[in-house]
Structure formats: structure tokens, C-alpha cells
Write a protein that holds these residues in place. Sequence first.
Motif, PDB file in Angstrom:
ATOM      1  N   LEU A  49       0.929  -4.974  -1.772  1.00  0.00           N
ATOM      2  CA  LEU A  49       1.136  -6.127  -2.642  1.00  0.00           C
ATOM      3  C   LEU A  49      -0.182  -6.784  -3.030  1.00  0.00           C
ATOM      4  O   LEU A  49      -0.361  -7.222  -4.171  1.00  0.00           O
ATOM      5  CB  LEU A  49       2.041  -7.153  -1.944  1.00  0.00           C
ATOM      6  N   LEU A  50      -1.107  -6.841  -2.086  1.00  0.00           N
ATOM      7  CA  LEU A  50      -2.406  -7.453  -2.368  1.00  0.00           C
ATOM      8  C   LEU A  50      -3.160  -6.667  -3.440  1.00  0.00           C
ATOM      9  O   LEU A  50      -3.708  -7.250  -4.387  1.00  0.00           O
ATOM     10  CB  LEU A  50      -3.231  -7.528  -1.077  1.00  0.00           C
ATOM     11  N   LEU A  51      -3.166  -5.349  -3.310  1.00  0.00           N
ATOM     12  CA  LEU A  51      -3.857  -4.524  -4.303  1.00  0.00           C
ATOM     13  C   LEU A  51      -3.136  -4.545  -5.645  1.00  0.00           C
ATOM     14  O   LEU A  51      -3.773  -4.422  -6.700  1.00  0.00           O
ATOM     15  CB  LEU A  51      -3.972  -3.078  -3.800  1.00  0.00           C
ATOM     16  N   ALA A  62       1.309  -2.265   5.763  1.00  0.00           N
ATOM     17  CA  ALA A  62       1.143  -1.429   4.573  1.00  0.00           C
ATOM     18  C   ALA A  62       1.733  -2.110   3.344  1.00  0.00           C
ATOM     19  O   ALA A  62       1.155  -2.054   2.251  1.00  0.00           O
ATOM     20  CB  ALA A  62       1.815  -0.075   4.798  1.00  0.00           C
ATOM     21  N   ARG A  63       2.891  -2.772   3.536  1.00  0.00           N
ATOM     22  CA  ARG A  63       3.518  -3.475   2.419  1.00  0.00           C
ATOM     23  C   ARG A  63       2.647  -4.629   1.938  1.00  0.00           C
ATOM     24  O   ARG A  63       2.476  -4.839   0.731  1.00  0.00           O
ATOM     25  CB  ARG A  63       4.882  -3.987   2.872  1.00  0.00           C
ATOM     26  N   ARG A  79      15.852  -3.934  -1.539  1.00  0.00           N
ATOM     27  CA  ARG A  79      15.661  -3.907  -0.088  1.00  0.00           C
ATOM     28  C   ARG A  79      14.183  -3.834   0.276  1.00  0.00           C
ATOM     29  O   ARG A  79      13.758  -4.386   1.296  1.00  0.00           O
ATOM     30  CB  ARG A  79      16.398  -2.716   0.508  1.00  0.00           C
ATOM     31  N   THR A  80      13.398  -3.132  -0.580  1.00  0.00           N
ATOM     32  CA  THR A  80      11.964  -3.018  -0.274  1.00  0.00           C
ATOM     33  C   THR A  80      11.237  -4.341  -0.460  1.00  0.00           C
ATOM     34  O   THR A  80      10.158  -4.531   0.094  1.00  0.00           O
ATOM     35  CB  THR A  80      11.321  -1.954  -1.174  1.00  0.00           C
ATOM     36  N   TRP A  81      11.830  -5.256  -1.252  1.00  0.00           N
ATOM     37  CA  TRP A  81      11.163  -6.538  -1.489  1.00  0.00           C
ATOM     38  C   TRP A  81      11.084  -7.381  -0.211  1.00  0.00           C
ATOM     39  O   TRP A  81      10.205  -8.226  -0.079  1.00  0.00           O
ATOM     40  CB  TRP A  81      11.908  -7.327  -2.561  1.00  0.00           C
ATOM     41  N   PHE A  82      12.022  -7.160   0.700  1.00  0.00           N
ATOM     42  CA  PHE A  82      12.085  -7.998   1.894  1.00  0.00           C
ATOM     43  C   PHE A  82      11.506  -7.313   3.131  1.00  0.00           C
ATOM     44  O   PHE A  82      11.619  -7.829   4.241  1.00  0.00           O
ATOM     45  CB  PHE A  82      13.543  -8.411   2.158  1.00  0.00           C
TER      46      PHE A  82
END
Length: 758
Positions: A72-74, A67-68, A59-62
Motif C-alpha cells: 500500500l505504501l508503494l 507485505a500488505r 476481503r483483501t482490503w481488510f
Amino acid sequence: MGLPDGSDQGTHQTQALLSAAQEMELQRRDYHVERPLLNQEQLEDLGHWGPVAKTHQWRTWFRCSRARAHSLLLQHVPVLGWLPRYPVREWLLGDLLSGLSVAIMQLPQGLAYALLAGLPPMFGLYSSFYPVFIYFLFGTSRHISVGTFAVMSVMVGGVTESLTADKAFVQGLNATEDDARVQVAYTLSFLVGLFQVGLGLVHFGFVVTYLSEPLVRSYTTAASVQVLVSQLKYVFGISLNSHSGPLSVIYTVLEVCAKLPETVPGTVVTAIVAGVALVLVKLLNEKLHRRLPLPIPGELLTLIGATGISYGVKLNDRFKVDVVGNITTGLIPPVAPKTELFATLVGNAFAIAVVGFAIAISLGKIFALRHGYRVDSNQELVALGLSNLIGGFFQCFPVSCSMSRSLVQESTGGNTQVAGAVSSLFILLIIVKLGELFRDLPKAVLAAVIIVNLKGMMKQFSDICSLWKANRVDLLIWLVTFVATILLNLDIGLAVSIVFSLLLVVVRMQLPHYSVLGQVPDTDIYRDVAEYSGAKEVPGVKVFRSSATMYFANAELYSDSLKEKCGVDVDRLITQKKKRIKKQEMKLKRMKKAKKSQKQDASSKISSVSVNVNTNLEDVKNNDVEGSEAKVHQGEELQDVVASNQEDAKAPTMTSLKSLGLPQPGFHSLILDLSALSFVDTVCIKSLKNIFRDFREIEVEVYIAACYSPVVTQLEAGNFFDESITKQHVFASVHDAVTFALSHRKSVPKSPVLATKL
């Protein structure tokens, strides 16, 4: 002022004595715990057990938020996280010196390992620039040195030589043999990178866990032997046919031996002189490493000296010493990989991708543990994959992490991948301006550089002695991996090694250590009675434990070993019991038939007696009392016989071992220590149910102890618990189960007269 000082000193001495006395008292103090005896139901009530809430990671993938996105960038571009916080004053000087030292090693190794891959030396410099800079952006390890590596180069060389040995293959690419090798190499790099990036994105970094340390060390040792064999033609100055596939190393060695008379003396002398010089410099570095701010660049000095001597003495013209030849300077434009080669190279690409990642992550974890930071295995896959993927567009061959350069990068003060960026910029300078200066460099010198740098991997032969003493199963993995890699080549050898290693895991899971436990006196600790002479079995109670989890592959063996360790032939006893019960039932049936006939005879006699009584009333009246009383008494006796026969017919059939005349087990309770169970499957659940059933058949009650909550949950989901097996048969510890078993021993029912008669 003197008195207080004396009193303080006395106080300190008193406190020291008291602390020593307290410490001795603590060592002598017994370990007392008072708590109620707990089965699983009571433990769940006491601890307020409840199912763990399931978290759906997908669920967190979508989720989409600022902040998300930042996270992901870092995560995928780690340089954005650590570079803004880079401590320039503390780390910059160390990274600069470390990067320069690594670049000095990278230059000769890049040229040499390109030769090892069957490519012109210039492509080794390309592979030392592009991938290193890309890893600087995406990598998570601060100390490994990415670039050309001997094992990867020899794997690439095996592919390029085997394919380009086919003239039809070269003509199909419409290129010369050297150009065809280059095309194969950079297409292979693209595919390797594609595999690594794909595996990293699907979080397949755990695959490296199937490559054990003995397997990796043996594989790299075997690869170093192949590297050594591949360099013999440059050391002796002879030309060899291309060999590929299984036994190619053996064929190459035999051909080298056959062509020794064709050896070029000048080439051999050049290789020996260069090798001796490199060894002396390395020994000097080892002795003076504490006094020298930087190690002496032996490889670079040897290359410069050999190039100068070759140019001045004309080694190529006068002594037939083969040299590198023309080296083009400047960067080359990117090219697309040859898609028509994908089907041919896909198998080799996957093997190279796994090996390259295994080497890099192994070294990365070593340095991370040493310096106290974490390496993300999935991001390492992505970083290494991007290095190979993008490098493939710039005609690089597959790269990984170099052991020797990584050690130099760490020992010379490197703290981050800034050192890698510095080394790549130095290589860029060589590519643009100074590359053409090495055109007179003898290939024998590059071969000497490669062979001398194999010293670290050749030392791994000492693993045979250490593993013989430590773990002979790991030694078996080491030997099988080495032999398979030498005989079957690097790709097939790796597959065989992994399969063999996994098969050994299965075999070891199927053959765990089974033991009967005894109580260590005056404790609640239970240990194997075969290992601990002081541990004694509790009278009437057997405690059984397996060192591995029980699942479909070893469930039957678990049951067999349990029955063997208990010293009771359970199956034979159950069979005899069933036979005797059946025999008893047959006897009862025959007795019932006999009693039916007796009943019929008795009823007829009773009717005749009653008639006689009625007809002889006159005798009673005539005071003939004695005869009539005798006949009536006879009728009453016959009725008593019939009643007793009916009671005997209704008597229950006894099924206890004692009543059947069978031997009873020497224990009344069996406790299964399931602390080793990490999961259960349906076969395990059925086996446990069968154990409960079989031992109850021979009048032994079964209990389970030390079973973890997730396993209890799985047992419950598998319908293990029912009316006969409840959570009251599961206990928090072995001692709880033993205490309960001793206080709740079932009494054997008394045998009635009928059972004793049978």
C-alpha cells in the motif's frame, strides 16, 4: 580448401530454394480440422467446464500484514519505489537539462496563466512550485509536466470574474476585489483536490473513459478560443465589463468590437512585436531541434527583453502600456480555505476536477505507451488531487498538465519526475529572489505568450476534416462539444458534451447492423451476404447476426429486424394459422352435432331392423331367404356408417401450415449468431424465448451459435433453458449449427383425409 567453400555455397543455395518452396507450399496448403459436431452440452463435457471461482476483492482490503502495508505504501507513494533504483549515471544529466528547460517555460507561463485566471502574476509562480513538487512524490507518469495550464486557468478565471463582479459578494468576504479573487481561487483549488482525491480513493479513475478523444480535443479547442477572447483586452489595452454564464464569449467579442476606438496603440505594438518574436523563435527551434542540445528559451528571452525595454523606455508612463506591477518576493504562510464558499463553488470544482484529470491522464497514457510503462489512473487522480488540495493551503489555483511543457520535458531528455522537481526548485529561486525584477513586464507580452502557446490547440481544428473522412459520428461529437462549450461556457458545455456523447452511444447500441450470413464456399466461415458476393446462403437455413449485444433497449428492434431479414411476416402467418385452426375447430363442432343427430336416426333404424329380423324368422324357415337377407344387410350397413362417423369424430385436428393451406417459409432452420453478446438481461431472455416460440409456430426450428460461456451461464441463471429449449440447441460455432440443422430437418407430417377435406 576451394572445394568445401563451393559445396557450402551450394548447400546454402539449396536450403534457400527449399525454404522458398516450403513457404509457397504453406501458402497453398489447406486448413484442415477434424472434430465432432459440438453443441453446448458436448462442449462443456469435452472441455470439462466448471464455474469460475468468485474472488472477493474486498476481503483483501481488510488484511493486515507487513507485505500488505509495504504494498500500500508503494502504491500510494510511488517515489519510494522508483527513486531508490534511480540510475544516476544514465538519467540524471537528462533530467537536470529537462528540468531547467521546463522551468524556463514555466516562469513566463506561470505569470501569464495567473493573469488568465484573473489573479496577480505572483500566484502563478506559487502554482508552478507547490503542486509540481507534490506530484513528484505521488505521481506515476514519468513525463508529464504538472503546473499551470491555459484551459484550467480560463475555467478558474470564469469563476473568479463571475463571482467578484457582484459587489455584495466581495463585501461579504470583507476584502478588495483582487483579494476576493485570490480567496475564491485557492478555495476552488482545495475543493478540486478534495474531489480528485476522493474519486481516486474509491477507484473512480474509469470516469475518464466517458471522455472520448474527440470530446477532449474539441473541448480544449473551444477552451483555447475562450482563452484567446479573454486576452483581447490586454492586447488592445481596453477595459471590459465582466461577462459570465452562457453566451459570455459572444458578449465579450461584441464589447471588444465596440471599444476598438479606445485601443492603446503602444499596447498593440508591444503585443505584436512580442508575438512575432515568439513565433520566429518557435520556428527556429523546429528547424534546428536536431542540432540544438536544448531549445532556445523564446518565452524567457522575450520576457527579459520586454522587461528591460519597458523599464528603460518607461512604456507605462509614456505610452500607457499596462505592466504587471509590484511582485512580492518570498513564500507566504498557509491559509485555510473559505468554508463559506464551498456551496457556491462545488459545481464548478467538480467540473474543473474532471477536466483537469482528463487532460492529465490522456497525456500520461500517451507518454506511457510511447516509453513502455504503465500509468495508474486512480493513483493519478490521488496525485493530482493532493497537488491541488495542498496547493490550496498555499494560495495556488487549480492546476493540471501542460501539453507544451510535457513535450519539452520528454524531448529534452527527461526520464522521470526528477525533472519536475528540478523545475520546481528553479521556480522557488524565482519566488524567493528574482520575482520583483519582473514588475515592469508589460501585460501585453504575457498575453502574447498565452496566444502563441495556443497554436498547438488551434491546430486541432484540422480534426474536422480528418473526422469527416474517418468517422462522422465522432465529428458530430466534436462539433456539438465545440458549439456547446463556446455558447454555454466551459462547465455547462462539458456537461452537455458528456450527456450528448452517452446518448449517442445508446442510439448506436439501439441501431446496430443486422445481417443474414452466407457460407464462403469450401470454408466454415460465414459472412454478410450483402457485403460478400461470394458468400451464399445455405439452402433451408437462415443465419442471422447483430453487431451489438441485445438488451432491454434494442431487444424489440432485434426481433423486428430478424423477422424482416428472414423475409417472412411471422406475426401475420401466426395470426392466419390461429384463425384457420379456430375455423377448423368450429367446423368440427358443427360436424359432431350433425353426426350426433345421424347417430340417433341410425340407432332407431337399427332397432327397427332387428325387430323385423326377429319377426321374420318364420319367413326364413319358410325358405323366404332373400327378403330376410336383404334386411339384415341393410342393418349391417347402418352399423358401419355409425362406426365410421365415430372414427371421423375422433380424428385429430391438423395444424401444419401446408394442411391449413398457408404458405410455408423458405427455410426450415434459423440460427442466431450470438457472438456479439457480452451480457444478457431479463428482457433479452424473454425476447429469445419469444423468437423460439414464434418460429416454431411456423415450423422453423431455432438454434443458437457462438455464444460465450459467461452468456450461457447468464441464460441458465435466467431460466432460459427448459424442456423445449435445451443446451442441445446451443452450438459452439455457426458451422456446427448449420451442419446439425441440415442433418436433422424435421419431416412435415402427412395430412389425413379429414384435413384435406377441410
